[in-house]
Design an enzyme around this catalytic site. Structure first.
Site, PDB file in Angstrom:
ATOM      1  N   PRO A 127       0.837  -1.079  -0.085  1.00  0.00           N
ATOM      2  CG  PRO A 127      -0.913  -1.647   1.626  1.00  0.00           C
ATOM      3  CD  PRO A 127       0.358  -2.112   1.176  1.00  0.00           C
ATOM      4  CB  ILE A 156      -1.406  -9.590  -4.777  1.00  0.00           C
ATOM      5  CG1 ILE A 156      -0.335  -8.875  -4.151  1.00  0.00           C
ATOM      6  CG2 ILE A 156      -1.008 -11.002  -5.408  1.00  0.00           C
ATOM      7  CD1 ILE A 156       0.769  -8.124  -4.781  1.00  0.00           C
ATOM      8  CG  PHE A 276     -15.871   8.405 -45.384  1.00  0.00           C
ATOM      9  CD1 PHE A 276     -16.567   9.388 -46.575  1.00  0.00           C
ATOM     10  CD2 PHE A 276     -16.520   7.511 -44.442  1.00  0.00           C
ATOM     11  CE1 PHE A 276     -17.892   9.031 -46.458  1.00  0.00           C
ATOM     12  CE2 PHE A 276     -18.115   7.662 -44.566  1.00  0.00           C
ATOM     13  CZ  PHE A 276     -18.774   8.239 -45.562  1.00  0.00           C
ATOM     14  CD  GLU A 362       4.574  -7.116 -15.342  1.00  0.00           C
ATOM     15  OE1 GLU A 362       5.802  -7.624 -15.272  1.00  0.00           O
ATOM     16  OE2 GLU A 362       3.827  -7.940 -15.215  1.00  0.00           O
TER      17      GLU A 362
HETATM   18  C1  LIG Z   1      -5.018  -4.106 -11.831  1.00  0.00           C
HETATM   19  C2  LIG Z   1      -3.502  -4.113 -11.379  1.00  0.00           C
HETATM   20  C3  LIG Z   1      -2.800  -5.425 -10.949  1.00  0.00           C
HETATM   21  C4  LIG Z   1      -1.436  -5.452 -10.402  1.00  0.00           C
HETATM   22  N1  LIG Z   1      -0.897  -6.538 -10.161  1.00  0.00           N
HETATM   23  C5  LIG Z   1       0.356  -6.664  -9.540  1.00  0.00           C
HETATM   24  C6  LIG Z   1       0.896  -7.793  -8.966  1.00  0.00           C
HETATM   25  O1  LIG Z   1       0.553  -9.079  -9.412  1.00  0.00           O
HETATM   26  N2  LIG Z   1       1.919  -7.752  -7.972  1.00  0.00           N
HETATM   27  C7  LIG Z   1       2.325  -6.584  -7.814  1.00  0.00           C
HETATM   28  O2  LIG Z   1       3.630  -6.559  -7.002  1.00  0.00           O
HETATM   29  N3  LIG Z   1       1.916  -5.366  -8.084  1.00  0.00           N
HETATM   30  C8  LIG Z   1       0.794  -5.502  -9.014  1.00  0.00           C
HETATM   31  N4  LIG Z   1       0.251  -4.237  -9.284  1.00  0.00           N
HETATM   32  C9  LIG Z   1       0.862  -2.852  -8.637  1.00  0.00           C
HETATM   33  C10 LIG Z   1       1.623  -2.028  -9.850  1.00  0.00           C
HETATM   34  O3  LIG Z   1       2.833  -2.587  -9.970  1.00  0.00           O
HETATM   35  C11 LIG Z   1       1.653  -0.781  -9.233  1.00  0.00           C
HETATM   36  O4  LIG Z   1       0.478  -0.076  -9.257  1.00  0.00           O
HETATM   37  C12 LIG Z   1       2.757   0.425  -9.913  1.00  0.00           C
HETATM   38  O5  LIG Z   1       3.988  -0.399  -9.735  1.00  0.00           O
HETATM   39  C13 LIG Z   1       2.687   1.497  -9.572  1.00  0.00           C
HETATM   40  O6  LIG Z   1       2.705   1.867  -8.165  1.00  0.00           O
HETATM   41  P1  LIG Z   1       1.746   2.730  -7.428  1.00  0.00           P
HETATM   42  O7  LIG Z   1       0.392   2.508  -7.886  1.00  0.00           O
HETATM   43  O8  LIG Z   1       2.137   2.700  -5.792  1.00  0.00           O
HETATM   44  O9  LIG Z   1       1.836   4.234  -7.855  1.00  0.00           O
HETATM   45  P2  LIG Z   1       3.052   5.283  -7.327  1.00  0.00           P
HETATM   46  O10 LIG Z   1       4.256   4.559  -7.271  1.00  0.00           O
HETATM   47  O11 LIG Z   1       2.399   5.862  -6.184  1.00  0.00           O
HETATM   48  O12 LIG Z   1       3.063   6.330  -8.635  1.00  0.00           O
HETATM   49  C14 LIG Z   1       2.073   7.416  -8.664  1.00  0.00           C
HETATM   50  C15 LIG Z   1       2.338   8.109  -9.721  1.00  0.00           C
HETATM   51  O13 LIG Z   1       3.449   8.745  -9.512  1.00  0.00           O
HETATM   52  C16 LIG Z   1       4.760   8.524 -10.674  1.00  0.00           C
HETATM   53  N5  LIG Z   1       5.850   8.221  -9.997  1.00  0.00           N
HETATM   54  C17 LIG Z   1       6.110   7.481  -8.903  1.00  0.00           C
HETATM   55  N6  LIG Z   1       7.794   7.778  -8.899  1.00  0.00           N
HETATM   56  C18 LIG Z   1       7.987   8.652  -9.794  1.00  0.00           C
HETATM   57  C19 LIG Z   1       9.493   9.284 -10.289  1.00  0.00           C
HETATM   58  N7  LIG Z   1      10.583   8.744  -9.473  1.00  0.00           N
HETATM   59  N8  LIG Z   1       9.437   9.895 -11.317  1.00  0.00           N
HETATM   60  C20 LIG Z   1       8.397  10.196 -11.949  1.00  0.00           C
HETATM   61  N9  LIG Z   1       7.056   9.599 -11.956  1.00  0.00           N
HETATM   62  C21 LIG Z   1       7.109   9.034 -10.804  1.00  0.00           C
HETATM   63  C22 LIG Z   1       3.994   7.210 -11.306  1.00  0.00           C
HETATM   64  O14 LIG Z   1       4.417   6.826 -12.583  1.00  0.00           O
HETATM   65  C23 LIG Z   1       2.593   7.343 -11.243  1.00  0.00           C
HETATM   66  O15 LIG Z   1       2.160   7.995 -12.256  1.00  0.00           O
HETATM   67  C24 LIG Z   1      -1.028  -4.360 -10.070  1.00  0.00           C
HETATM   68  C25 LIG Z   1      -1.573  -2.983 -10.214  1.00  0.00           C
HETATM   69  C26 LIG Z   1      -2.832  -2.895 -10.713  1.00  0.00           C
HETATM   70  C27 LIG Z   1      -3.670  -1.826 -11.096  1.00  0.00           C
END
Ligand SMILES: Cc1cc2nc3c(=O)[nH]c(=O)nc-3n(C[C@H](O)[C@H](O)[C@H](O)COP(=O)(O)OP(=O)(O)OC[C@H]3O[C@@H](n4cnc5c(N)ncnc54)[C@H](O)[C@@H]3O)c2cc1C
Length: 379
Positions: A127, A156, A276, A362
């Protein structure tokens, strides 16, 4: 330089495509509505060798190259990107066990993983840490009873559904060097799951938080060496990024193919809408984008296969380029279907929803740019 697929590669693509069209495509919408994928699908995919696509042949896997594997994901996602992407996560975990696990660990886990009686989830995100994954807080202590885990994993894929969880945990100091990887079986004491997340796309895949409360897993479920888990997790992601890109590519190609058929039939102002020129130009642009995406993706896969020093950079570049191209193309497909594109029956709005998340997971596409820029500036 030869850009053609070999006969064997074409056969791999055709086999995956045929399986997808027969066993996945007809059910994709129903599985989305049910919010789950029937578990008996996986052993059937495993019979084709898809439970360990790039697990070495010595370990019982298919031993395919990364490039070959992208063909499987491209072909399967033409049936449903949500199902194909779920298979990619299992394969990413399977490769981690194959590459870094001890012989004993492989002997215990690999048969079930390869037959997909044991479906694997990948647990890195928490989280409080997504992009900054090395800040993870879930702790594992070594005790006489085994590794004792406390913490929460978020988002996850397969949470509450999979049979085992390949989990990145803190066993030492802050930062990446204090992270290890352990496998937690679904029936481990102290393991529980949050409610299913209500998502925009990938709705057939269950996504949930995974909660560890004094959760115990055997000491022999440590993957590789203590303190190396972060590098294992990142190593898995290069290939995962290729697969996710392939899922965007295949789904967008399927959307474009369906759009061509639709435009031939749909009439406006006395002619079919494919007459078109403004729309023909859009079709041409979509074709150009997808062909460029395919070539770039396969080049990145080739870099990873050949151990090129810039493979990580290329996987990141391809992931950003291909996932954004895929989303742009399916959005255009929806537009060219007019109002019907917005209806679930035509299958296009599902693609728009499913592909959107490929820009987020990813590693977000911002993080992909970060990887590329860092490598450029380091020179
Ligand atoms: C449907 C779904 C399935 C998923 N499945 C898995 C899974 O199976 N296992 C797993 O481990 N994870 C999983 N994830 C998690 C996913 O990998 C993360 O949501 C992702 O890595 C982004 O992390 P966050 O959501 O905490 O966003 P944050 O890291 O909080 O980012 C928020 C925003 O800030 C930007 N940002 C953050 N740091 C920087 C930086 N240094 N420079 C520029 N921009 C930045 C990000 O690009 C984003 O736009 C899943 C997510 C979803 C939505």
């Amino acid at each position: 330089m030869d850009f053609a697929l070999s006969e064997e590669q074409q056969a791999i693509f055709d086999m995956a495509h045929a399986f997808g069209q027969e066993h996945i495509a007809p059910h994709a919408r129903a599985w989305e509505a049910q919010g789950t994928i029937p578990k008996d699908l996986w052993p059937r995919l495993a019979e084709l060798g898809f439970g360990g696509l790039y697990v070495s042949e010595e370990a019982g896997g298919a031993g395919l190259s990364r490039l070959d594997a992208t063909l499987v994901f491209e072909a399967l996602s033409m049936a449903c990107p949500s199902v194909a992407a779920f298979l990619s996560i299992h394969n990413m975990c399977a490769k981690m066990l194959d590459a870094y696990g001890s012989d004993d660990l492989k002997a215990r886990w690999m048969p079930g993983v390869l037959s997909m009686e044991t479906v694997l989830s990948y647990c890195l995100t928490e989280p409080g840490s997504g992009s900054d994954a090395a800040a993870l807080k879930t702790r594992a202590e070594k005790t006489n009873e085994g590794w004792r885990l406390n913490g929460t994993k978020a988002f996850i894929s397969g949470g509450g559904y999979s049979d085992a969880y390949v989990t990145m945990v803190r066993t030492g100091q802050d930062g990446p060097k204090g992270i290890s990887t352990v496998i937690v079986p679904a029936d481990a004491p102290g393991l529980s799951f949050g409610a299913l997340e209500d998502k925009m796309g990938w709705r057939s895949q269950p996504t949930a938080q995974v909660q560890f409360d004094d959760c115990l897993t055997g000491l022999d479920n440590l993957v590789g060496e203590e303190g190396r888990g972060f590098s294992y997790a990142m190593g898995g992601l290069d290939g995962g990024r290729l697969n996710i890109s392939a899922c965007s590519l295949g789904a967008a190609q399927a959307g474009l193919d369906a759009t061509l058929v639709y435009m031939r039939d749909r009439k406006a102002f006395g002619q079919s809408i494919d007459q078109f020129q403004a729309l023909q130009f859009r079709l041409a642009d979509m074709e150009i984008e997808l062909q460029a995406a395919r070539t770039f993706l396969r080049q990145a896969a080739w870099k990873l296969d050949t151990g090129a020093p810039d493979a990580t950079k290329f996987c990141a570049m391809a992931k950003k380029f291909v996932t954004e191209a895929g989303s742009r193309v399916v959005d255009q497909c929806l537009q060219l279907h007019g109002g019907y594109g917005y209806l679930a029956d035509y299958g296009i709005e599902k693609l728009v929803r499913d592909l959107r998340v490929h820009q987020i997971l990813e590693g977000t596409n911002e993080i992909m740019r970060l990887i590329v820029a860092r490598q450029m500036l380091a020179r």
